[in-house]
Design a protein around this motif. Sequence first.
Motif, PDB file in Angstrom:
ATOM      1  N   SER A 150      -7.762   0.385  -5.793  1.00 62.92           N
ATOM      2  CA  SER A 150      -7.978  -0.220  -4.482  1.00 62.92           C
ATOM      3  C   SER A 150      -7.168   0.520  -3.433  1.00 62.92           C
ATOM      4  O   SER A 150      -5.933   0.661  -3.552  1.00 62.92           O
ATOM      5  CB  SER A 150      -7.570  -1.702  -4.519  1.00 62.92           C
ATOM      6  N   ALA A 151      -7.833   0.978  -2.384  1.00 62.19           N
ATOM      7  CA  ALA A 151      -7.126   1.666  -1.307  1.00 62.19           C
ATOM      8  C   ALA A 151      -6.207   0.709  -0.551  1.00 62.19           C
ATOM      9  O   ALA A 151      -5.116   1.111  -0.110  1.00 62.19           O
ATOM     10  CB  ALA A 151      -8.134   2.297  -0.345  1.00 62.19           C
ATOM     11  N   GLU A 152      -6.616  -0.546  -0.406  1.00 66.04           N
ATOM     12  CA  GLU A 152      -5.791  -1.509   0.317  1.00 66.04           C
ATOM     13  C   GLU A 152      -4.525  -1.850  -0.457  1.00 66.04           C
ATOM     14  O   GLU A 152      -3.455  -2.023   0.127  1.00 66.04           O
ATOM     15  CB  GLU A 152      -6.600  -2.783   0.593  1.00 66.04           C
ATOM     16  N   LEU A 153      -4.624  -1.947  -1.778  1.00 62.83           N
ATOM     17  CA  LEU A 153      -3.423  -2.188  -2.577  1.00 62.83           C
ATOM     18  C   LEU A 153      -2.493  -0.987  -2.546  1.00 62.83           C
ATOM     19  O   LEU A 153      -1.269  -1.147  -2.611  1.00 62.83           O
ATOM     20  CB  LEU A 153      -3.810  -2.527  -4.015  1.00 62.83           C
ATOM     21  N   LYS A 154      -3.038   0.209  -2.460  1.00 57.88           N
ATOM     22  CA  LYS A 154      -2.196   1.400  -2.322  1.00 57.88           C
ATOM     23  C   LYS A 154      -1.420   1.353  -1.010  1.00 57.88           C
ATOM     24  O   LYS A 154      -0.225   1.680  -0.974  1.00 57.88           O
ATOM     25  CB  LYS A 154      -3.055   2.656  -2.392  1.00 57.88           C
ATOM     26  N   LYS A 155      -2.084   0.944   0.067  1.00 56.66           N
ATOM     27  CA  LYS A 155      -1.389   0.827   1.350  1.00 56.66           C
ATOM     28  C   LYS A 155      -0.317  -0.256   1.290  1.00 56.66           C
ATOM     29  O   LYS A 155       0.797  -0.066   1.811  1.00 56.66           O
ATOM     30  CB  LYS A 155      -2.397   0.512   2.446  1.00 56.66           C
ATOM     31  N   LEU A 156      -0.632  -1.381   0.641  1.00 60.52           N
ATOM     32  CA  LEU A 156       0.365  -2.436   0.498  1.00 60.52           C
ATOM     33  C   LEU A 156       1.551  -1.940  -0.318  1.00 60.52           C
ATOM     34  O   LEU A 156       2.710  -2.256  -0.003  1.00 60.52           O
ATOM     35  CB  LEU A 156      -0.271  -3.661  -0.162  1.00 60.52           C
ATOM     36  N   ALA A 157       1.290  -1.185  -1.373  1.00 60.84           N
ATOM     37  CA  ALA A 157       2.382  -0.647  -2.184  1.00 60.84           C
ATOM     38  C   ALA A 157       3.267   0.283  -1.357  1.00 60.84           C
ATOM     39  O   ALA A 157       4.504   0.258  -1.487  1.00 60.84           O
ATOM     40  CB  ALA A 157       1.807   0.091  -3.396  1.00 60.84           C
ATOM     41  N   VAL A 158       2.651   1.093  -0.502  1.00 59.91           N
ATOM     42  CA  VAL A 158       3.434   1.984   0.360  1.00 59.91           C
ATOM     43  C   VAL A 158       4.306   1.173   1.311  1.00 59.91           C
ATOM     44  O   VAL A 158       5.489   1.503   1.536  1.00 59.91           O
ATOM     45  CB  VAL A 158       2.504   2.931   1.127  1.00 59.91           C
ATOM     46  N   VAL A 159       3.757   0.099   1.876  1.00 57.16           N
ATOM     47  CA  VAL A 159       4.534  -0.746   2.786  1.00 57.16           C
ATOM     48  C   VAL A 159       5.722  -1.361   2.059  1.00 57.16           C
ATOM     49  O   VAL A 159       6.868  -1.356   2.564  1.00 57.16           O
ATOM     50  CB  VAL A 159       3.629  -1.841   3.386  1.00 57.16           C
ATOM     51  N   LEU A 160       5.499  -1.880   0.858  1.00 61.51           N
ATOM     52  CA  LEU A 160       6.585  -2.507   0.099  1.00 61.51           C
ATOM     53  C   LEU A 160       7.628  -1.486  -0.331  1.00 61.51           C
ATOM     54  O   LEU A 160       8.841  -1.763  -0.285  1.00 61.51           O
ATOM     55  CB  LEU A 160       6.011  -3.224  -1.123  1.00 61.51           C
ATOM     56  N   ILE A 161       7.183  -0.318  -0.757  1.00 62.69           N
ATOM     57  CA  ILE A 161       8.127   0.717  -1.190  1.00 62.69           C
ATOM     58  C   ILE A 161       8.975   1.203  -0.019  1.00 62.69           C
ATOM     59  O   ILE A 161      10.209   1.362  -0.143  1.00 62.69           O
ATOM     60  CB  ILE A 161       7.365   1.888  -1.843  1.00 62.69           C
ATOM     61  N   ASP A 162       8.358   1.433   1.142  1.00 61.78           N
ATOM     62  CA  ASP A 162       9.119   1.890   2.308  1.00 61.78           C
ATOM     63  C   ASP A 162      10.099   0.831   2.786  1.00 61.78           C
ATOM     64  O   ASP A 162      11.236   1.151   3.168  1.00 61.78           O
ATOM     65  CB  ASP A 162       8.166   2.272   3.435  1.00 61.78           C
ATOM     66  N   SER A 163       9.675  -0.425   2.771  1.00 61.35           N
ATOM     67  CA  SER A 163      10.585  -1.494   3.190  1.00 61.35           C
ATOM     68  C   SER A 163      11.771  -1.608   2.235  1.00 61.35           C
ATOM     69  O   SER A 163      12.912  -1.834   2.655  1.00 61.35           O
ATOM     70  CB  SER A 163       9.840  -2.819   3.249  1.00 61.35           C
ATOM     71  N   ASP A 164      11.505  -1.445   0.944  1.00 59.09           N
ATOM     72  CA  ASP A 164      12.585  -1.514  -0.022  1.00 59.09           C
ATOM     73  C   ASP A 164      13.496  -0.293   0.061  1.00 59.09           C
ATOM     74  O   ASP A 164      14.708  -0.384  -0.133  1.00 59.09           O
ATOM     75  CB  ASP A 164      11.994  -1.636  -1.422  1.00 59.09           C
ATOM     76  N   ARG A 165      12.925   0.872   0.385  1.00 55.61           N
ATOM     77  CA  ARG A 165      13.727   2.098   0.412  1.00 55.61           C
ATOM     78  C   ARG A 165      14.614   2.171   1.644  1.00 55.61           C
ATOM     79  O   ARG A 165      15.800   2.542   1.557  1.00 55.61           O
ATOM     80  CB  ARG A 165      12.791   3.302   0.375  1.00 55.61           C
ATOM     81  N   PHE A 166      14.059   1.816   2.806  1.00 52.19           N
ATOM     82  CA  PHE A 166      14.807   1.957   4.053  1.00 52.19           C
ATOM     83  C   PHE A 166      15.522   0.674   4.464  1.00 52.19           C
ATOM     84  O   PHE A 166      16.216   0.670   5.480  1.00 52.19           O
ATOM     85  CB  PHE A 166      13.862   2.407   5.170  1.00 52.19           C
ATOM     86  N   GLY A 167      15.328  -0.403   3.737  1.00 57.02           N
ATOM     87  CA  GLY A 167      16.038  -1.635   4.033  1.00 57.02           C
ATOM     88  C   GLY A 167      15.547  -2.364   5.261  1.00 57.02           C
ATOM     89  O   GLY A 167      16.300  -3.153   5.848  1.00 57.02           O
ATOM     90  N   THR A 168      14.317  -2.129   5.673  1.00 58.07           N
ATOM     91  CA  THR A 168      13.785  -2.813   6.846  1.00 58.07           C
ATOM     92  C   THR A 168      13.347  -4.235   6.477  1.00 58.07           C
ATOM     93  O   THR A 168      13.215  -4.587   5.308  1.00 58.07           O
ATOM     94  CB  THR A 168      12.587  -2.040   7.413  1.00 58.07           C
ATOM     95  N   SER A 169      13.121  -5.044   7.516  1.00 59.25           N
ATOM     96  CA  SER A 169      12.694  -6.418   7.288  1.00 59.25           C
ATOM     97  C   SER A 169      11.283  -6.431   6.724  1.00 59.25           C
ATOM     98  O   SER A 169      10.382  -5.761   7.251  1.00 59.25           O
ATOM     99  CB  SER A 169      12.767  -7.204   8.596  1.00 59.25           C
ATOM    100  N   LEU A 170      11.090  -7.191   5.663  1.00 57.72           N
ATOM    101  CA  LEU A 170       9.813  -7.178   4.960  1.00 57.72           C
ATOM    102  C   LEU A 170       8.781  -8.101   5.602  1.00 57.72           C
ATOM    103  O   LEU A 170       7.587  -7.781   5.623  1.00 57.72           O
ATOM    104  CB  LEU A 170      10.035  -7.575   3.500  1.00 57.72           C
TER     105      LEU A 170
END
Length: 234
Positions: A150-170
Amino acid sequence: MAGLRARLAAAGYRHPAAPELFHGIRLAAAAVAAVLLAAASLWQGSGMAGALLAGVCGAGAGFLLPGRVLEARRQARINRIHRALPSALDLMVLSVEAGQSLDVALAETSRELRWIHPELAAEFGQVQLEIRAGRHRAEVLAELGRRTGSAELKKLAVVLIDSDRFGTSLAPALRTHARFLRTRRRQMAQEAARKLGVKLIFPVFFLIMPSVFVVTLGPAVLAFLDAMETFFTP
């Protein structure tokens, strides 16, 4: 075999023996289709050569049919996951804003959606189980998009990974992504509605217009033929 296993997993078939079962279904479908078409050809009196040709064609069609069915089921499952994503993101936003971690938010979302959207709930549940088993969260989230196709789940995974990596508000990121998904679905629906008029040209032109011509011009043509016959008859 690895590619087939990935396709089966994307369609929801994750049993260890799923590839072997799929190959068995392919061979059985090919054999049944070959026998049926060969028997039908013999019954119509086509001879052995015609029966052999029909059997070969039936075997090829029967062998390819399970792959087409699998692809259709995979795409249908992806569409159901896409429809469930905005609601799942709303639940995740509520969980994160209530002070829960991402792992707990995924578990809560999976439990709340298990009856309404079982496909997405199963995917989130598997993510939670893999994280508990000790795998790195970024690796598990990246595997989520690759596993489902799923392309949408890939985008969601990128959002979650970036938020976890950079410490931004989820929570704001998830809320923005849910709004983006709803806007995208609305635009896709509007695009499909605009394409409908163009798609209707061909059935209207080739199916409806000939019938209209027969009804409207048929009596005039018959009257014209009768008039011409009367005129040329001595």
